[in-house]
Each structure stands twice: as C-alpha cells, then as structure tokens.
Design an enzyme around this catalytic site. Structure first.
Site, PDB file in Angstrom:
ATOM      1  N   CYS A  95      44.642  25.876  34.421  1.00  9.82           N
ATOM      2  CA  CYS A  95      44.473  27.400  34.481  1.00  9.82           C
ATOM      3  C   CYS A  95      43.184  27.796  33.640  1.00  9.82           C
ATOM      4  O   CYS A  95      42.155  27.318  33.768  1.00  9.82           O
ATOM      5  CB  CYS A  95      45.352  28.337  34.548  1.00  9.82           C
ATOM      6  SG  CYS A  95      45.256  29.719  35.446  1.00  9.82           S
ATOM      7  N   HIS A 195      50.589  26.184  36.775  1.00  5.96           N
ATOM      8  CA  HIS A 195      51.195  26.472  35.484  1.00  5.96           C
ATOM      9  C   HIS A 195      52.582  26.126  35.151  1.00  5.96           C
ATOM     10  O   HIS A 195      53.342  25.390  35.949  1.00  5.96           O
ATOM     11  CB  HIS A 195      51.304  28.107  35.554  1.00  5.96           C
ATOM     12  CG  HIS A 195      50.092  28.671  35.027  1.00  5.96           C
ATOM     13  ND1 HIS A 195      49.563  28.562  33.925  1.00  5.96           N
ATOM     14  CD2 HIS A 195      49.325  29.545  35.323  1.00  5.96           C
ATOM     15  CE1 HIS A 195      48.626  29.322  33.397  1.00  5.96           C
ATOM     16  NE2 HIS A 195      48.538  29.740  34.531  1.00  5.96           N
TER      17      HIS A 195
HETATM   18  N1  GLN Z   1      42.367  34.393  32.468  1.00  2.94           N
HETATM   19  C1  GLN Z   1      42.212  33.440  33.696  1.00  2.94           C
HETATM   20  C2  GLN Z   1      42.088  34.104  35.197  1.00  2.94           C
HETATM   21  O1  GLN Z   1      42.927  35.230  35.225  1.00  2.94           O
HETATM   22  C3  GLN Z   1      43.127  32.489  33.669  1.00  2.94           C
HETATM   23  C4  GLN Z   1      44.759  32.851  33.964  1.00  2.94           C
HETATM   24  C5  GLN Z   1      45.571  31.930  33.580  1.00  2.94           C
HETATM   25  O2  GLN Z   1      45.404  30.761  32.804  1.00  2.94           O
HETATM   26  N2  GLN Z   1      46.778  32.240  34.227  1.00  2.94           N
HETATM   27  O3  GLN Z   1      41.673  33.599  36.099  1.00  2.94           O
END
Ligand code: GLN
Length: 245
Positions: A95, A195
């Site tokens: 992510c 995730h």
């Molecule tokens: N901050 C990034 C987004 O919102 C990645 C989010 C995350 O790692 N869950 O796209």
C-alpha cells in the site's frame, strides 16, 4: 545453517493495519522448517548494506506517515534498494510503501517524490477511498493462484506501459478501480495494495518469498518442506469468501 535475512524498512512508521505482522509469519514458517531467520530494520536516517539482506519489506502508511518518510527514503535508501533489486533480492511493499516505489504520489497541490524504482505513479482523484475485501488472480510462475485480502487507499496507482501487475482483480478495486490491475511485479519485487495479514491469509505467497530470498542467497531454489497449513487455508478461504460471496 540455512538462514533468511530480512530487512524491514521503517517498521515503526509504515505499519498501518499491523502490516509488520507479516514478518512474524515469515519468521515462523522459517523456524518451523529449521531455517534461521535474521531480522534487521532500517528507520529514518539509517542506511543499509544491499548485499546483507535477501528479503526487504515495506509496509503501508497513512498520508501523514508517508510524508514523514518519503524524503528520507529517497535520500538514505534509494541507492541501496536499487542495488539490492538489481542483484535479485526479494522485495514486498504494501500500500503506502508500494506507492512510494513509484515516481510520485500526487495529493492535490502536494507531490511526494517516490523512489522511482518502478515505473508507476499514484494520484489522488475526487471520489471515495477504495476500501473493501479483494480477491485477485496472480501467477508467480507456478500457475494461477488466488490472493485474498483487504484494501483501503485514497491514491490511485497507474502502471507504466512496460510494467506487469502483481495480479488481475476478480473482486475489489486494485490499483485504481478502472483497469482491473492489482499491484506490480518486476523481477523479484512485488508491490500490492493488500494489507494487514496478507501472508497469513495467503501462505503460498509467504513461501514464494522465502524460496526467492533463499535462492538469491544460496544460488538454488529450495524445496520448502510442506507445513500443516489447515489454519492458514481456513484463513484464506474465509478472506476469499468475504470478497467473493
Ligand atoms: N496513504 C495512502 C492512500 O491513502 C496509502 C494508504 C495505506 O497504506 N493504507 O492512498
């Protein structure tokens, strides 16, 4: 003794949804097989020796966390990570970490420069965050497999024309909710939006990473001893059903 050497990048800062827990799973699967597990971490300001680690892990983070590490990552990690990749190290980035492998993450007026190690870009667009259970189909060389997990991101990622995705979306949004692609796969690097307990839910993927890392270090791909994966298979089935049923 055979040993896997793992390096976690920014384990304190980039650990949303306890992405770091994937490392515990890798460690257990090594130890259950009598394979040693050496853990190292590199946080803000810290450099690392590219030849000393065979599997490099980078978790996800909120925009705030990404802002905190992006410039430091470019300054203190880009060169070593590029060298490790070119030398066949396995890399898993999740992510927010996946987004930072690319050229940039554009948030309105603000642009976070990424590592530029993979030809991809991420942008914020009007519209809701892309959240939910996901199932994708991936082929890492041993036939098509389902990878099940969970995604939550505001950024939309677009791969350059020469890049291959990690998988194709069966259910969920994937990179951007438009092109049906999920993540990126380049050599031994995998980037993905999936995730949290990605590896416990997809034990074969953990073993793929372990085998790739050991092959990089010892020159031959090991035949990993099968483990009793009844709990892991149940976790996979439950995650798959959450996405598909
Ligand atoms: N901050 C990034 C987004 O919102 C990645 C989010 C995350 O790692 N869950 O796209």
């Amino acid at each position: 003794m055979t040993e896997l050497r793992l390096l976690a990048l920014y384990p304190e800062q980039m650990n949303i949804y306890a992405d770091r827990g994937n490392i515990v799973f890798l460690r257990r699967r090594c130890e259950w097989r009598g394979i040693g597990f050496e853990y190292a971490a590199a946080g803000p300001g810290e450099r690392f020796e590219p030849g000393s680690h065979d599997l490099i892990y980078l978790g996800g983070g909120q925009d705030r966390d990404q802002r905190a590490v992006a410039a430091d990552m470019v300054e203190t990690k880009r060169e070593a990570l590029g060298t490790a990749l070119a030398d066949g190290a396995a890399v898993l980035a999740v992510c927010g970490g996946y987004q930072l492998l690319g050229h940039s993450y554009q948030l309105g007026e603000e642009r976070l420069e990424g590592l530029g190690l993979v030809d991809l870009e991420t942008v914020r667009k009007p519209g809701p965050r892309l959240i939910g259970n996901v199932a994708i189909e991936a082929d890492l060389g041993s036939g098509k497999r389902t990878v099940a997990g969970f995604e939550n991101h505001g950024g939309r990622t677009y791969l350059g024309s020469g890049e291959q995705p990690f998988g194709r979306v069966i259910k969920g949004f994937g990179n951007n909710g438009e092109d049906g692609l999920e993540g990126v796969k380049e050599g031994n690097l995998i980037g993905t939006y999936l995730h949290g307990p990605l590896l416990p839910k997809n034990a074969w993927l953990a073993d793929h990473l372990i085998a790739t890392a050991l092959e990089r270090r010892y020159g031959t791909r090991p035949d990993l001893e099968p483990l009793n994966d009844s709990l892991e298979l149940a976790a996979h089935e439950s995650a798959r059903a959450a996405a598909l049923d």
